[in-house]
Design an enzyme around this catalytic site. Structure first.
Site, PDB file in Angstrom:
ATOM      1  N   ASP A  63      10.075 -21.938  25.616  1.00 29.50           N
ATOM      2  CA  ASP A  63      10.908 -23.006  24.502  1.00 29.50           C
ATOM      3  C   ASP A  63       9.801 -24.184  24.195  1.00 29.50           C
ATOM      4  O   ASP A  63       9.020 -24.192  25.041  1.00 29.50           O
ATOM      5  CB  ASP A  63      12.250 -23.446  25.184  1.00 29.50           C
ATOM      6  CG  ASP A  63      13.064 -24.307  24.158  1.00 29.50           C
ATOM      7  OD1 ASP A  63      12.867 -23.916  23.087  1.00 29.50           O
ATOM      8  OD2 ASP A  63      13.464 -25.126  24.692  1.00 29.50           O
ATOM      9  N   SER A  64      10.048 -25.038  23.363  1.00 26.59           N
ATOM     10  CA  SER A  64       9.505 -26.211  23.405  1.00 26.59           C
ATOM     11  C   SER A  64       9.855 -27.142  24.427  1.00 26.59           C
ATOM     12  O   SER A  64       8.791 -27.902  24.783  1.00 26.59           O
ATOM     13  CB  SER A  64       9.956 -26.930  22.008  1.00 26.59           C
ATOM     14  OG  SER A  64      11.433 -27.376  22.158  1.00 26.59           O
ATOM     15  N   TYR A  97       9.872 -29.201  18.503  1.00 24.81           N
ATOM     16  CA  TYR A  97       9.294 -28.212  17.406  1.00 24.81           C
ATOM     17  C   TYR A  97      10.170 -28.409  16.138  1.00 24.81           C
ATOM     18  O   TYR A  97       9.755 -28.030  15.104  1.00 24.81           O
ATOM     19  CB  TYR A  97       9.579 -26.791  17.834  1.00 24.81           C
ATOM     20  CG  TYR A  97       8.679 -26.183  18.721  1.00 24.81           C
ATOM     21  CD1 TYR A  97       7.581 -26.996  19.311  1.00 24.81           C
ATOM     22  CD2 TYR A  97       8.801 -24.795  19.284  1.00 24.81           C
ATOM     23  CE1 TYR A  97       6.651 -26.354  20.200  1.00 24.81           C
ATOM     24  CE2 TYR A  97       7.937 -24.426  20.083  1.00 24.81           C
ATOM     25  CZ  TYR A  97       6.849 -25.100  20.549  1.00 24.81           C
ATOM     26  OH  TYR A  97       6.050 -24.432  21.566  1.00 24.81           O
ATOM     27  N   GLY A  98      11.505 -29.010  16.332  1.00 22.04           N
ATOM     28  CA  GLY A  98      12.257 -28.924  15.246  1.00 22.04           C
ATOM     29  C   GLY A  98      11.846 -29.856  13.854  1.00 22.04           C
ATOM     30  O   GLY A  98      12.504 -29.769  12.891  1.00 22.04           O
ATOM     31  N   CYS A 113      14.189 -19.992  21.971  1.00 21.97           N
ATOM     32  CA  CYS A 113      14.001 -20.998  21.015  1.00 21.97           C
ATOM     33  C   CYS A 113      14.416 -20.631  19.502  1.00 21.97           C
ATOM     34  O   CYS A 113      13.874 -19.813  19.092  1.00 21.97           O
ATOM     35  CB  CYS A 113      12.761 -21.726  21.080  1.00 21.97           C
ATOM     36  SG  CYS A 113      12.579 -23.055  19.917  1.00 21.97           S
ATOM     37  N   THR A 166      14.557 -22.286  16.893  1.00 20.55           N
ATOM     38  CA  THR A 166      13.195 -22.707  15.639  1.00 20.55           C
ATOM     39  C   THR A 166      12.047 -21.832  15.934  1.00 20.55           C
ATOM     40  O   THR A 166      11.441 -21.621  14.774  1.00 20.55           O
ATOM     41  CB  THR A 166      12.835 -24.215  16.307  1.00 20.55           C
ATOM     42  OG1 THR A 166      14.222 -25.081  16.301  1.00 20.55           O
ATOM     43  CG2 THR A 166      12.071 -24.851  15.135  1.00 20.55           C
ATOM     44  N   GLU A 169      15.868 -33.665  26.408  1.00 18.94           N
ATOM     45  CA  GLU A 169      14.735 -33.831  27.183  1.00 18.94           C
ATOM     46  C   GLU A 169      14.687 -35.246  28.095  1.00 18.94           C
ATOM     47  O   GLU A 169      13.803 -35.009  28.922  1.00 18.94           O
ATOM     48  CB  GLU A 169      13.345 -33.818  26.075  1.00 18.94           C
ATOM     49  CG  GLU A 169      12.965 -32.435  25.488  1.00 18.94           C
ATOM     50  CD  GLU A 169      12.674 -31.375  26.286  1.00 18.94           C
ATOM     51  OE1 GLU A 169      11.865 -31.501  27.251  1.00 18.94           O
ATOM     52  OE2 GLU A 169      13.305 -30.403  26.126  1.00 18.94           O
ATOM     53  N   CYS A 216      20.778 -24.137  18.650  1.00 20.18           N
ATOM     54  CA  CYS A 216      19.684 -24.635  19.146  1.00 20.18           C
ATOM     55  C   CYS A 216      19.849 -24.495  20.771  1.00 20.18           C
ATOM     56  O   CYS A 216      20.952 -24.858  21.082  1.00 20.18           O
ATOM     57  CB  CYS A 216      19.168 -26.109  18.836  1.00 20.18           C
ATOM     58  SG  CYS A 216      17.862 -27.013  19.843  1.00 20.18           S
ATOM     59  N   THR A 217      18.832 -24.008  21.599  1.00 25.13           N
ATOM     60  CA  THR A 217      19.093 -23.857  23.017  1.00 25.13           C
ATOM     61  C   THR A 217      19.120 -25.098  23.785  1.00 25.13           C
ATOM     62  O   THR A 217      19.944 -25.032  24.566  1.00 25.13           O
ATOM     63  CB  THR A 217      18.131 -22.849  23.545  1.00 25.13           C
ATOM     64  OG1 THR A 217      16.572 -23.410  23.333  1.00 25.13           O
ATOM     65  CG2 THR A 217      18.048 -21.320  22.902  1.00 25.13           C
ATOM     66  N   HIS A 218      18.682 -26.072  23.224  1.00 27.93           N
ATOM     67  CA  HIS A 218      18.772 -27.228  23.890  1.00 27.93           C
ATOM     68  C   HIS A 218      20.342 -27.691  24.150  1.00 27.93           C
ATOM     69  O   HIS A 218      21.033 -28.360  24.712  1.00 27.93           O
ATOM     70  CB  HIS A 218      18.177 -28.455  23.322  1.00 27.93           C
ATOM     71  CG  HIS A 218      16.518 -28.668  23.494  1.00 27.93           C
ATOM     72  ND1 HIS A 218      15.650 -27.794  23.103  1.00 27.93           N
ATOM     73  CD2 HIS A 218      15.897 -29.375  24.409  1.00 27.93           C
ATOM     74  CE1 HIS A 218      14.527 -28.028  23.514  1.00 27.93           C
ATOM     75  NE2 HIS A 218      14.734 -29.117  24.465  1.00 27.93           N
TER      76      HIS A 218
END
Ligand code: DGL
Length: 261
Positions: free
Chosen positions: A6-7, A38-39, A69, A71, A148, A180-182
């Site tokens: 992922d990012s 990345y978004g 991810c 994105t 993050e 979005c996985t976040h």
């Protein structure tokens, strides 16, 4: 070995689901922390990062890749599959299909990064799987970056989240897709906001099931986990307990690796 990337930290929600579904698989997780998020970046940039990460994970011995991810899947999974035609590659797409199928109000919303929100892939997914259902796609700039920080709590951010989803709920959406996985790590904020009005739809377990179907021998190993990041790899290990995934930290072997890619 199965390589998952992922990012940044978002894909850890997918890693956790895969680790539960495939307890004996050896797993490598890579966070592109030097380039997160990345978004808000152009597709060509994301495709370049995904190509470099794919090569790196294959060189580490990964025989299945999971693009954890939305994105990166929207922008680059096609190019990654062309580059590695023999490799099983699992992407992550917003759960439009299960949300549309289960919605009673026939109204759903997709929360996503700016890049995913305007992607052709999402438009196609909606056209194919949400016929007769009104779909509101809601870009959520800054949410992944907030995760993050490892401190997505805090009244100001909670108020921002509440303000963004209030119109969706007011319009009658009864399914909010975490595109979005976040955003899986924002459920402590989201669940009380939607309680009694809507359900959150997360595809991490479905992705893990797909991984289980495709893994073959890559699913049999010693249940080891190695962590890789393109910047500050030590933060990745610290993130696990902070995100409620301390049990994954116990599986982690050695020191997190700085991936120079
Ligand atoms: N976790 C990612 C996703 O699922 C991307 C977040 C970001 O880097 O902007 O879309």
């Amino acid at each position: 070995m199965i390589g998952i990337f992922d990012s940044g930290l978002g894909g850890l929600s997918v890693l956790a689901a895969i680790a539960r579904a495939l307890p004996r698989a050896d797993l490598a997780y890579l966070a592109d922390t030097a380039h997160v998020p990345y978004g808000n970046k152009p597709d060509a940039f994301i495709r370049g990062r995904v190509a470099a990460i794919g090569d790196y994970l294959v060189a580490q011995g990964c025989r299945v890749l999971v693009v954890a991810c939305n994105t990166a899947t929207a922008a680059a999974v096609g190019a990654l599959r062309e580059k590695h035609p023999a490799l099983p590659i699992v992407g992550v797409e917003p759960g439009v299909k299960p949300a549309a199928a289960s919605s009673r109000s026939r109204r759903i919303a997709v929360l996503a990064t700016e890049s995913t929100a305007k992607s052709e892939r999402l438009a196609r997914l909606i056209a194919e799987h949400a016929q007769g259902v009104a779909v509101q796609v809601e870009p959520c700039p800054g949410w992944a970056t907030r995760v993050e920080t490892l401190h997505p709590d805090g009244p100001e951010f909670a108020a921002e989240v509440a303000a963004r989803i209030a119109p969706l709920l007011a319009a009658g959406a009864d399914r909010l897709v975490l595109g979005c996985t976040h955003y899986s790590f924002l459920t402590p904020i989201l669940v009380p906001l939607v309680a009694g009005r809507a359900e959150l739809v997360d595809v991490a377990d479905a992705v893990a099931r797909q991984c289980l179907r495709l893994a073959g021998p890559a699913g049999e190993g010693h249940g080891r986990l190695t962590l890789h990041a393109t910047a500050q790899p030590e933060r990745l290990r610290a993130a696990l307990p902070a995100l409620g995934l301390g049990w994954l930290g116990e599986r982690a072997q050695g020191q997190p690796v700085l991936a120079r890619i």
